[in-house]
Motif scaffolding. Structure first.
Motif, short mmCIF file in Angstrom:
data_model
loop_
_atom_site.label_atom_id
_atom_site.label_comp_id
_atom_site.label_asym_id
_atom_site.label_seq_id
_atom_site.Cartn_x
_atom_site.Cartn_y
_atom_site.Cartn_z
N VAL A 1 0.87 -1.18 0.00
CA VAL A 1 0.00 0.00 0.00
C VAL A 1 0.91 1.22 0.00
N PRO A 2 0.75 2.12 -0.99
CA PRO A 2 1.61 3.31 -1.02
C PRO A 2 1.53 4.11 0.28
N SER A 3 2.68 4.50 0.79
CA SER A 3 2.71 5.20 2.08
C SER A 3 2.22 6.64 1.98
N ASN A 4 2.07 7.16 0.76
CA ASN A 4 1.60 8.54 0.61
C ASN A 4 0.07 8.65 0.53
N LEU A 5 -0.65 7.52 0.56
CA LEU A 5 -2.11 7.58 0.52
C LEU A 5 -2.65 8.05 1.87
N LYS A 6 -3.60 8.95 1.84
CA LYS A 6 -4.19 9.47 3.07
C LYS A 6 -5.44 8.65 3.43
N ILE A 7 -5.22 7.36 3.66
CA ILE A 7 -6.33 6.45 3.94
C ILE A 7 -6.60 6.39 5.44
N LYS A 8 -7.90 6.31 5.80
CA LYS A 8 -8.27 6.28 7.20
C LYS A 8 -9.45 5.36 7.51
N ASP A 9 -10.39 5.18 6.58
CA ASP A 9 -11.69 4.63 6.96
C ASP A 9 -12.06 3.26 6.39
N LYS B 1 -5.17 3.81 8.42
CA LYS B 1 -3.87 4.44 8.12
C LYS B 1 -2.69 3.57 8.56
N LYS B 2 -2.94 2.56 9.40
CA LYS B 2 -1.87 1.65 9.80
C LYS B 2 -1.39 0.78 8.65
N LEU B 3 -2.18 0.71 7.55
CA LEU B 3 -1.78 -0.09 6.39
C LEU B 3 -0.82 0.62 5.45
N ARG B 4 -0.64 1.92 5.62
CA ARG B 4 0.26 2.67 4.73
C ARG B 4 1.66 2.07 4.77
N SER C 1 -6.20 -14.85 -13.03
CA SER C 1 -5.31 -13.96 -13.76
C SER C 1 -5.77 -12.50 -13.64
N PHE C 2 -5.55 -11.94 -12.46
CA PHE C 2 -5.97 -10.57 -12.19
C PHE C 2 -4.79 -9.76 -11.67
N ASP C 3 -4.89 -8.47 -11.83
CA ASP C 3 -3.91 -7.54 -11.29
C ASP C 3 -4.70 -6.43 -10.60
N VAL C 4 -4.04 -5.65 -9.77
CA VAL C 4 -4.74 -4.61 -9.02
C VAL C 4 -4.01 -3.27 -9.12
N LYS C 5 -4.77 -2.23 -8.94
CA LYS C 5 -4.26 -0.87 -8.77
C LYS C 5 -4.96 -0.30 -7.54
N MET C 6 -4.25 0.54 -6.82
CA MET C 6 -4.83 1.14 -5.61
C MET C 6 -4.80 2.65 -5.72
N HIS C 7 -5.83 3.27 -5.15
CA HIS C 7 -5.85 4.72 -5.03
C HIS C 7 -6.69 5.11 -3.80
N GLU C 8 -6.60 6.37 -3.45
CA GLU C 8 -7.32 6.91 -2.30
C GLU C 8 -8.37 7.88 -2.77
N GLU C 9 -9.52 7.81 -2.16
CA GLU C 9 -10.61 8.74 -2.43
C GLU C 9 -11.35 8.96 -1.13
N TYR D 1 -9.22 2.30 -2.32
CA TYR D 1 -9.91 1.63 -3.42
C TYR D 1 -8.93 0.68 -4.10
N ILE D 2 -9.34 -0.58 -4.18
CA ILE D 2 -8.54 -1.59 -4.87
C ILE D 2 -9.29 -1.95 -6.14
N GLU D 3 -8.71 -1.59 -7.29
CA GLU D 3 -9.33 -1.87 -8.58
C GLU D 3 -8.74 -3.17 -9.12
N VAL D 4 -9.60 -4.11 -9.49
CA VAL D 4 -9.19 -5.42 -9.98
C VAL D 4 -9.36 -5.45 -11.49
N TYR D 5 -8.27 -5.80 -12.19
CA TYR D 5 -8.25 -5.87 -13.65
C TYR D 5 -7.91 -7.29 -14.09
N TYR D 6 -8.52 -7.74 -15.16
CA TYR D 6 -8.14 -9.01 -15.76
C TYR D 6 -6.86 -8.78 -16.54
N LYS D 7 -5.84 -9.58 -16.29
CA LYS D 7 -4.57 -9.33 -16.97
C LYS D 7 -4.33 -10.24 -18.16
#
Length: 180
Positions: free
Chosen positions: A37-45, A97-100, A152-160, A165-171
């Motif tokens: 999990v990227p450490s710069n994401l401002k995740i909390k909830d 935020k402990k997951l950063r 056969s999936f891959d993921v991307k993560m972002h904060e909102e 948010y974990i986006e799952v893509y078929y690779k």
């Protein structure tokens, strides 16, 4: 000297597309994707999982790998259709935020079947409206051919809004999203 310059220029040119690509994670032998999990994401909830693949996600698990080899479950979901989002975990007191900067494990089991969107007409005092919904029939789920099961999936993560948010893509079969 000119030949060396041309060779170096060609090598650099062919490596440029790879410089912009980010390796999302490491796939273990049992189809578990480990990502940091990227450490710069401002995740909390909350943690949300979004199915960005065209296929049905039969089951998805997100956990924290333990040094002993086990996992602590963060959340899971099942029967997630294309473009559907599921809340898989919620944390009090900004606990997420402990997951950063930590590594999490994600396993996604999908089926190469397509679920269609249905529209149901609903009468309201202001006129009729169409409500879109996706139905997954028990026949569809119970009759999935083994060759249609995929991991056969891959993921991307972002904060909102302080949520992860974990986006799952078929690779794809060839390890590229364009291999279908």
């Amino acid at each position: 000297m000119k030949n060396l310059t041309v060779i170096l220029l060609l090598a650099f040119t062919f490596s440029l597309p790879m410089l912009g690509q980010e390796k999302n994670g490491t796939l273990t032998s049992n189809n578990i994707l480990e990502v940091t999990v990227p450490s710069n994401l401002k995740i909390k909830d909350n943690i949300f999982l979004i199915n960005k693949s065209p296929y049905l996600i039969l089951q998805a698990m997100v956990a924290i790998p333990q040094p002993s080899g086990g996992y602590d479950l963060l959340g899971s979901t099942a029967y997630l259709t294309a473009d559907e989002t599921a809340t898989i975990a919620s944390f009090d007191n900004n606990g997420l935020k402990k997951l950063r900067g930590k590594t999490i494990a994600i396993k996604v089991k999908g089926a190469k079947v397509f679920t269609g969107e249905n529209r149901t007409g609903v009468a309201t005092p202001y006129g009729g409206v169409g409500v879109a919904h996706t139905e997954i029939s028990s026949d569809l789920v119970n009759n999935i051919a083994p060759e249609d099961i995929t991991y056969s999936f891959d993921v991307k993560m972002h904060e909102e809004n302080h949520d992860l948010y974990i986006e799952v893509y078929y690779k794809g079969n060839g390890k590229s999203i364009m291999d279908f």
